[in-house]
Design an enzyme around this catalytic site. Structure first.
Site, mmCIF file in Angstrom:
data_model
loop_
_atom_site.group_PDB
_atom_site.id
_atom_site.type_symbol
_atom_site.label_atom_id
_atom_site.label_comp_id
_atom_site.label_asym_id
_atom_site.label_seq_id
_atom_site.Cartn_x
_atom_site.Cartn_y
_atom_site.Cartn_z
ATOM 1 N N LYS A 31 14.949 -0.292 -6.087
ATOM 2 C CA LYS A 31 16.092 -1.199 -6.440
ATOM 3 C C LYS A 31 16.191 -1.184 -7.885
ATOM 4 O O LYS A 31 17.170 -2.096 -8.253
ATOM 5 C CB LYS A 31 15.740 -2.480 -5.826
ATOM 6 N N HIS B 4 -6.604 11.468 -15.945
ATOM 7 C CA HIS B 4 -7.226 10.810 -14.599
ATOM 8 C C HIS B 4 -8.581 10.603 -15.006
ATOM 9 O O HIS B 4 -9.788 11.082 -14.674
ATOM 10 C CB HIS B 4 -7.270 12.063 -13.564
ATOM 11 N N ARG C 39 -8.318 10.225 -1.660
ATOM 12 C CA ARG C 39 -9.638 9.850 -2.043
ATOM 13 C C ARG C 39 -9.618 8.830 -3.042
ATOM 14 O O ARG C 39 -10.335 7.926 -3.348
ATOM 15 C CB ARG C 39 -10.324 11.285 -2.851
ATOM 16 N N THR C 40 -8.726 9.024 -4.190
ATOM 17 C CA THR C 40 -8.677 8.105 -5.242
ATOM 18 C C THR C 40 -8.409 6.580 -4.797
ATOM 19 O O THR C 40 -9.056 5.731 -5.164
ATOM 20 C CB THR C 40 -7.640 8.650 -6.490
ATOM 21 N N ARG D 154 -1.418 4.589 -9.747
ATOM 22 C CA ARG D 154 -1.043 6.082 -10.108
ATOM 23 C C ARG D 154 0.553 6.098 -10.158
ATOM 24 O O ARG D 154 1.080 5.610 -9.430
ATOM 25 C CB ARG D 154 -1.736 7.081 -9.063
#
Length: 335
Positions: free
Chosen positions: A86, A135, A57-58, A107
Site C-alpha cells: 500500500k 546472510h 529453512r531460514t 529478509r
C-alpha cells in the site's frame, strides 16, 4: 562486541572473539535443540519474523530457535501480505512492528534494506538475507558446521582448505562466509565459477589482504582434489533478469558420488546452504551422495537452530540464564 540489544546485520561487525562467544553459546544450546531439555527463558518475548522473499529453512529455523527458548513468533511472509504493497515505507513499518516485537528477523530482496529497517527499529534486528548482499547467520552456521566437522580430525578453522562452487556473484551465503574467514589464519580458498558469476572482486581482495591463498578457477574436478570442504551453491535464478539467462549456467558444476570418489580426498566434507536444485537440468548435488557420510548438508541445516538460538540468547541477554529456566521434556521427541 556488546551483543545486548545489538543488531546483527553484517559479518563486518564481528571480531574473532565474538565468533568464539557465539559458538560457545551455540554448544550450550544442543540439549534444547535435541529436545533433551526445555527452557522458558524467553517466555513472554515475541519474535517478529518478517520475510519479504521466499524462505523455508531460514524462516522456520529462526522461528524454531525462538520457540525453543520459550518465546512466541509472529510472521509476515511476502509483500502481498504486508502494508508495503500500500506504499508504506520501511521506516514506518519498522517503527510500528518494533512496537509489537522484542526482536525482529528480516529478509528482503534489496541490498541494504535490512540495515535501513534496523535504523528505524526500536528493537534488535537480525539480517535474514538482503538481496545478494549478506546472510550473516548462514555464514555463522556454515562456519560452526566446518568447526564441528573438522573437530573429530583434531583440526581447527585455521589452515582450512575450502572450495566454493557455483554462483559466487549472487550467492550472499558465500559472500558472508568469505568475510568471516578473514578472521582466521592460513586459509586456502578456491573459487570455482563461470567468469560471469565470479566472486565480487572486493571480497576476493579482502581474502588476500587477510593473508589467505586464493585461487580462481572455472574447472570443478581439479579444484576439489585437495580440500577439506567442497561448498556448493545454487544458481540464484531469482537474481537474473530471466530464467533463460539463469539456464545458461545451470548444471555446470554437478557433483556426484563418482566424481567425489575419483577426485576428492576420502574425508572431504560436502556442504550446501540449501535449497539444492535437484531438477534434472541442475542436479548440483546428486541424490547418490545422500548416503555419503561426508554429506553434511542436513547437519548444516540442524546447526542453524543452534546458532540462531545463540544469537537470540546473546542479543536478549539471557545466554547465562537458559539453564535456570530449564525443565525435562514431557513428550516423545524421537531424537
Amino acid at each position: 562486541m556488546d551483543f545486548t540489544g545489538a543488531h546483527i546485520l553484517s559479518i563486518n561487525q564481528f571480531e574473532r572473539s565474538d565468533i568464539e562467544r557465539i559458538f560457545e553459546v551455540a554448544d550450550a544450546m544442543e540439549p534444547y535443540a535435541l529436545r533433551r531439555k526445555a527452557t522458558r527463558v524467553l517466555e513472554g518475548a515475541i519474535l517478529g519474523n518478517m520475510f519479504f522473499e521466499p524462505s523455508t529453512r531460514t524462516r522456520v529455523s529462526f522461528g524454531a530457535a525462538f520457540n525453543l527458548l520459550g518465546g512466541e513468533v509472529r510472521e509476515t511472509t511476502g509483500f502481498q501480505n504486508s502494508a508495503i504493497t500500500k506504499g508504506e515505507s520501511l521506516y514506518d513499518t519498522a517503527r510500528v512492528l518494533s512496537g509489537y516485537s522484542d526482536v525482529i528477523c528480516m529478509r528482503h530482496p534489496e541490498e541494504g534494506s535490512v540495515s535501513e529497517f534496523a535504523a528505524a527499529s526500536r528493537v534488535p534486528v537480525l539480517n535474514g538475507g538482503d538481496g545478494s548482499n549478506e546472510h550473516p547467520s548462514q555464514a555463522l552456521l556454515d562456519l560452526y558446521t566446518i568447526r564441528q566437522e573438522l573437530k573429530d580430525r583434531n583440526r581447527g578453522i585455521d589452515g582450512l582448505r575450502i572450495a566454493m562452487i557455483g554462483d559466487l556473484k549472487h550467492g550472499r551465503t558465500v559472500h558472508s562466509l568469505c568475510k568471516l574467514l578473514c578472521l582466521f589464519q592460513n586459509v586456502q580458498v578456491t573459487l570455482v565459477s563461470p567468469p560471469e558469476l565470479a566472486m565480487p572482486e572486493d571480497i576476493v581482495e579482502k581474502l588476500r589482504e587477510a593473508g589467505h591463498d586464493v585461487t580462481v578457477s572455472e574447472e570443478l574436478t581439479h579444484s576439489i582434489t585437495h580440500v577439506d570442504i567442497a561448498y556448493s551453491t545454487r544458481i540464484q535464478e531469482e537474481r537474473f533478469k530471466s530464467k533463460e539467462e539463469a539456464d545458461l549456467y545451470r548444471g555446470r558444476f554437478r557433483l556426484n558420488q563418482a566424481i567425489y570418489t575419483q577426485f576428492c580426498e576420502p574425508n572431504t566434507v560436502i556442504m550446501h546452504p540449501l535449497p539444492r536444485d535437484s531438477r534434472a537440468d541442475a542436479n548440483e548435488l546428486d541424490n547418490d551422495l545422500n548416503q555419503n557420510p561426508n554429506l553434511a548438508i542436513f547437519r548444516q541445516a540442524d546447526n542453524g537452530v543452534l546458532v540462531r538460538m545463540a544469537l537470540f540468547a546473546l542479543v536478549l541477554n539471557v545466554a547465562d540464564q537458559v539453564d535456570k529456566y530449564a525443565h525435562p521434556v514431557t513428550w516423545y521427541s524421537g531424537r
